[in-house]
Design a protein around this motif. Structure first.
Motif, PDB file in Angstrom:
ATOM      1  N   LYS A  61      13.512  41.339 -30.571  1.00 20.41           N
ATOM      2  CA  LYS A  61      12.340  40.479 -30.720  1.00 20.41           C
ATOM      3  C   LYS A  61      11.214  41.437 -31.019  1.00 20.41           C
ATOM      4  CE  LYS A  61      12.908  36.272 -28.084  1.00 20.41           C
ATOM      5  NZ  LYS A  61      12.603  35.577 -26.848  1.00 20.41           N
ATOM      6  N   GLY A  62      10.846  41.577 -32.263  1.00 21.55           N
ATOM      7  CA  GLY A  62       9.920  42.624 -32.658  1.00 21.55           C
ATOM      8  C   GLY A  62      10.645  43.943 -32.448  1.00 21.55           C
ATOM      9  N   LYS A  63      10.077  44.785 -31.576  1.00 21.96           N
ATOM     10  CA  LYS A  63      10.735  46.068 -31.330  1.00 21.96           C
ATOM     11  C   LYS A  63      11.544  46.049 -30.045  1.00 21.96           C
ATOM     12  CE  LYS A  63       7.567  49.020 -33.877  1.00 21.96           C
ATOM     13  NZ  LYS A  63       6.390  49.872 -33.780  1.00 21.96           N
ATOM     14  N   LYS A  64      11.436  44.905 -29.313  1.00 25.19           N
ATOM     15  CA  LYS A  64      12.072  44.842 -28.003  1.00 25.19           C
ATOM     16  C   LYS A  64      13.530  44.382 -28.106  1.00 25.19           C
ATOM     17  CE  LYS A  64      10.666  42.375 -24.439  1.00 25.19           C
ATOM     18  NZ  LYS A  64       9.779  41.383 -23.841  1.00 25.19           N
ATOM     19  N   PRO A  65      14.479  45.143 -27.552  1.00 28.24           N
ATOM     20  CA  PRO A  65      15.868  44.670 -27.586  1.00 28.24           C
ATOM     21  C   PRO A  65      16.065  43.515 -26.599  1.00 28.24           C
ATOM     22  CG  PRO A  65      15.717  46.755 -26.409  1.00 28.24           C
ATOM     23  CD  PRO A  65      14.339  46.441 -26.889  1.00 28.24           C
ATOM     24  N   VAL A  66      16.823  42.530 -27.024  1.00 25.61           N
ATOM     25  CA  VAL A  66      17.026  41.345 -26.194  1.00 25.61           C
ATOM     26  C   VAL A  66      18.521  41.047 -26.096  1.00 25.61           C
ATOM     27  CG1 VAL A  66      16.661  38.859 -26.092  1.00 25.61           C
ATOM     28  CG2 VAL A  66      14.823  40.329 -26.868  1.00 25.61           C
ATOM     29  N   THR A  67      18.998  40.779 -24.874  1.00 30.77           N
ATOM     30  CA  THR A  67      20.394  40.401 -24.679  1.00 30.77           C
ATOM     31  C   THR A  67      20.429  38.914 -24.356  1.00 30.77           C
ATOM     32  OG1 THR A  67      20.777  42.577 -23.772  1.00 30.77           O
ATOM     33  CG2 THR A  67      22.486  40.943 -23.379  1.00 30.77           C
ATOM     34  N   THR A  68      21.173  38.145 -25.138  1.00 32.86           N
ATOM     35  CA  THR A  68      21.241  36.706 -24.918  1.00 32.86           C
ATOM     36  C   THR A  68      22.665  36.306 -24.539  1.00 32.86           C
ATOM     37  OG1 THR A  68      19.604  36.526 -26.667  1.00 32.86           O
ATOM     38  CG2 THR A  68      20.594  34.483 -25.931  1.00 32.86           C
ATOM     39  N   CYS A  69      22.779  35.467 -23.507  1.00 33.20           N
ATOM     40  CA  CYS A  69      24.103  35.023 -23.058  1.00 33.20           C
ATOM     41  C   CYS A  69      24.266  33.530 -23.296  1.00 33.20           C
ATOM     42  CB  CYS A  69      24.272  35.283 -21.571  1.00 33.20           C
ATOM     43  SG  CYS A  69      24.044  36.991 -21.144  1.00 33.20           S
ATOM     44  N   LYS A  70      25.487  33.174 -23.604  1.00 27.78           N
ATOM     45  CA  LYS A  70      25.795  31.783 -23.914  1.00 27.78           C
ATOM     46  C   LYS A  70      27.195  31.483 -23.386  1.00 27.78           C
ATOM     47  CE  LYS A  70      25.902  28.867 -27.818  1.00 27.78           C
ATOM     48  NZ  LYS A  70      25.862  28.304 -28.933  1.00 27.78           N
ATOM     49  N   ALA A  81      20.555  31.834 -22.640  1.00 29.82           N
ATOM     50  CA  ALA A  81      19.518  32.409 -21.785  1.00 29.82           C
ATOM     51  C   ALA A  81      19.508  33.920 -21.943  1.00 29.82           C
ATOM     52  CB  ALA A  81      19.774  32.037 -20.331  1.00 29.82           C
ATOM     53  N   GLU A  82      18.328  34.492 -21.868  1.00 28.81           N
ATOM     54  CA  GLU A  82      18.215  35.939 -21.980  1.00 28.81           C
ATOM     55  C   GLU A  82      18.543  36.602 -20.649  1.00 28.81           C
ATOM     56  OE1 GLU A  82      14.429  37.132 -23.557  1.00 28.81           O
ATOM     57  OE2 GLU A  82      14.682  35.834 -25.311  1.00 28.81           O
ATOM     58  N   PHE A  83      18.962  37.847 -20.747  1.00 24.89           N
ATOM     59  CA  PHE A  83      19.307  38.648 -19.577  1.00 24.89           C
ATOM     60  C   PHE A  83      18.192  38.607 -18.525  1.00 24.89           C
ATOM     61  CE2 PHE A  83      19.576  42.614 -17.207  1.00 24.89           C
ATOM     62  CZ  PHE A  83      20.928  42.700 -16.904  1.00 24.89           C
ATOM     63  N   VAL A  84      16.946  38.783 -18.968  1.00 24.99           N
ATOM     64  CA  VAL A  84      15.825  38.822 -18.007  1.00 24.99           C
ATOM     65  C   VAL A  84      15.656  37.492 -17.275  1.00 24.99           C
ATOM     66  CG1 VAL A  84      14.382  40.678 -18.905  1.00 24.99           C
ATOM     67  CG2 VAL A  84      14.264  38.431 -19.959  1.00 24.99           C
ATOM     68  N   SER A 108       8.787  30.140 -29.445  1.00 23.88           N
ATOM     69  CA  SER A 108      10.213  30.459 -29.450  1.00 23.88           C
ATOM     70  C   SER A 108      10.425  31.964 -29.348  1.00 23.88           C
ATOM     71  CB  SER A 108      10.915  29.871 -30.682  1.00 23.88           C
ATOM     72  OG  SER A 108      10.499  30.545 -31.829  1.00 23.88           O
ATOM     73  N   ALA A 109       9.442  32.751 -29.797  1.00 26.55           N
ATOM     74  CA  ALA A 109       9.569  34.201 -29.639  1.00 26.55           C
ATOM     75  C   ALA A 109       9.385  34.587 -28.174  1.00 26.55           C
ATOM     76  CB  ALA A 109       8.546  34.917 -30.505  1.00 26.55           C
ATOM     77  N   LYS A 110       8.585  33.766 -27.447  1.00 26.67           N
ATOM     78  CA  LYS A 110       8.295  34.092 -26.054  1.00 26.67           C
ATOM     79  C   LYS A 110       9.364  33.595 -25.083  1.00 26.67           C
ATOM     80  CE  LYS A 110       3.570  33.232 -25.780  1.00 26.67           C
ATOM     81  NZ  LYS A 110       2.547  32.516 -25.030  1.00 26.67           N
ATOM     82  N   GLU A 111      10.041  32.484 -25.420  1.00 25.13           N
ATOM     83  CA  GLU A 111      10.898  31.835 -24.430  1.00 25.13           C
ATOM     84  C   GLU A 111      12.143  32.667 -24.120  1.00 25.13           C
ATOM     85  OE1 GLU A 111      11.814  28.060 -26.110  1.00 25.13           O
ATOM     86  OE2 GLU A 111      13.330  28.887 -27.435  1.00 25.13           O
ATOM     87  N   LYS A 112      12.503  32.666 -22.837  1.00 20.47           N
ATOM     88  CA  LYS A 112      13.632  33.476 -22.401  1.00 20.47           C
ATOM     89  C   LYS A 112      14.881  32.626 -22.264  1.00 20.47           C
ATOM     90  CE  LYS A 112      10.888  36.739 -19.694  1.00 20.47           C
ATOM     91  NZ  LYS A 112       9.722  36.006 -19.170  1.00 20.47           N
TER      92      LYS A 112
END
Lengths: 188, 97
Positions: free
Chosen positions: B66-75, B30-33, A82-86
Motif C-alpha cells: 500500500k504505497g511503500k508499506k508492505p501489507v499481508t492480507t488473509c482470506k 483482513a490484514e495481518f495488523v 479503501s487504502a486505509k481499511e484493514k
C-alpha cells in the motif's frame, strides 16, 4: 510456538462468538456519503425548483451539474478509505455494488431523455430501494425508515405537478439521507 | 477409534488459530495488523499460526504494497470454511451429549 492451553468446549464457543462479533460490519464512513449526497440532493432539488419558479434561465436542470464534483469527491473518498481499511467485510462490498447499480439506473433514466419531469420521483423510488437495503445490510433502522419514506414521497411526487415534485424530493432527502446521516455521525 | 466419535480438528482446536479462523469466516479478507489487533496476539506467534493455517490450505495469504508499506492480507479458503463448519458441528455434537 504452539499455544499450550488446551481448550474446553465452552472456551472454543466463546472465542468463536467473540471473534465473529468483533468482525461485524462497520458503519463508519457511510455517514460521509449520506451527508454529501443528502446536501447535494436537497440543494439540487430546491435550486431546480427555485430556478423554474423565479428565474427565466433556459435550462434550470443545469443545477444538477453540482453532482459532477460530488461524484469526484465520492470516488476520491472511496479510494482513500479503501487504502486505509484493514478489513473488507461482505457487507461493505455488497453496499458498494448496490450503489453502483443504483448509479447505473440513474444514468439510464437521466440520459434516456424519455422521463424528463418524472426523473426526480423515479430516482427517489430507486434511491429508496438502495437506502432501504443499505439500512437492512447494516442493521441500521434510521436508514431502513429513511429508505421506506422515499417510496411514500415518490408516490406523492408522482401525484402533484412535476415542479412541486422537486420540493417533495428535497423534503424526502432531508428525511431519508440527512437525518439518518447526522444520527449516524453523532453515534460514532 | 470409537465409531460415531468425531475428533475436533487439532489444527483449529487452539486458542489463537480458532480466533483467526472465526475472524476470517465473518469477513471477506483482513490484514495481518487487523487480526493482530483483534486477537491481541504477538506478531511472532500470529505469523507462526497463520503459516500453519496457510500450509493446511485453510487460508490464503497475499503480500502486497500500500504505497511503500508492505501489507499481508488473509482470506479464508473453501477448505477452511468446510473445516470450520465441521469443527463447529462436532463441537455442537459434544455439547448436546
Amino acid at each position: 510456538m504452539e499455544d499450550p492451553k488446551s481448550l474446553s468446549n465452552e472456551e472454543s464457543l466463546r472465542i468463536i462468538t467473540q471473534m465473529i462479533q468483533t468482525a461485524k460490519g462497520n458503519l463508519k464512513g457511510s455517514s460521509f456519503y449520506f451527508l454529501l449526497w443528502g446536501w447535494v440532493g436537497t440543494l439540487g432539488n430546491l435550486g431546480h425548483f427555485l430556478l423554474i419558479q423565479f428565474s427565466d434561465i433556459e435550462y434550470p436542470s443545469a443545477i444538477w451539474l453540482i453532482t459532477v464534483p460530488a461524484w469526484i469527491i465520492s470516488l476520491l473518498y472511496g479510494y482513500r478509505q479503501s487504502a486505509k481499511e484493514k478489513v473488507r467485510t461482505y457487507s461493505d462490498t455488497l453496499i458498494a455494488w448496490l450503489w453502483m447499480g443504483f448509479s447505473v439506473c440513474a444514468v439510464i433514466l437521466i440520459f434516456s431523455g424519455r422521463f424528463n419531469e418524472l426523473i426526480p420521483a423515479t430516482i427517489l423510488m430507486i434511491a429508496g430501494l438502495a437506502t432501504f437495503m443499505t439500512g437492512l445490510i447494516l442493521k441500521y433502522k434510521p436508514l431502513v425508515y429513511g429508505g421506506s419514506s422515499f417510496w411514500i414521497f415518490s408516490a406523492m411526487a408522482l401525484h402533484v405537478e412535476p415542479v412541486y415534485g422537486l420540493l417533495i424530493s428535497a423534503v424526502a432527502i432531508v428525511v431519508g439521507y440527512l437525518i439518518p446521516g447526522y444520527i449516524l455521525r453523532s453515534t460514532i | 477409534m470409537i465409531p460415531d466419535f468425531k475428533d475436533l480438528d487439532p489444527l483449529l482446536h487452539s486458542q489463537l488459530r480458532l480466533a483467526i479462523m472465526s475472524l476470517l469466516i465473518s469477513v471477506q479478507s483482513a490484514e495481518f495488523v487487523f487480526i493482530k489487533e483483534k486477537t491481541g496476539a504477538t506478531a511472532g506467534n500470529l505469523s507462526v499460526q497463520i503459516d500453519k493455517l496457510m500450509n493446511a490450505e485453510y487460508i490464503e495469504v497475499t503480500k502486497s504494497f500500500k504505497g511503500k508499506k508492505p501489507v499481508t492480507t488473509c482470506k479464508i479458503t473453501k477448505k477452511g470454511i468446510k473445516a470450520f463448519e465441521d469443527y463447529v458441528n462436532t463441537l455442537q455434537g459434544y455439547i448436546k451429549k
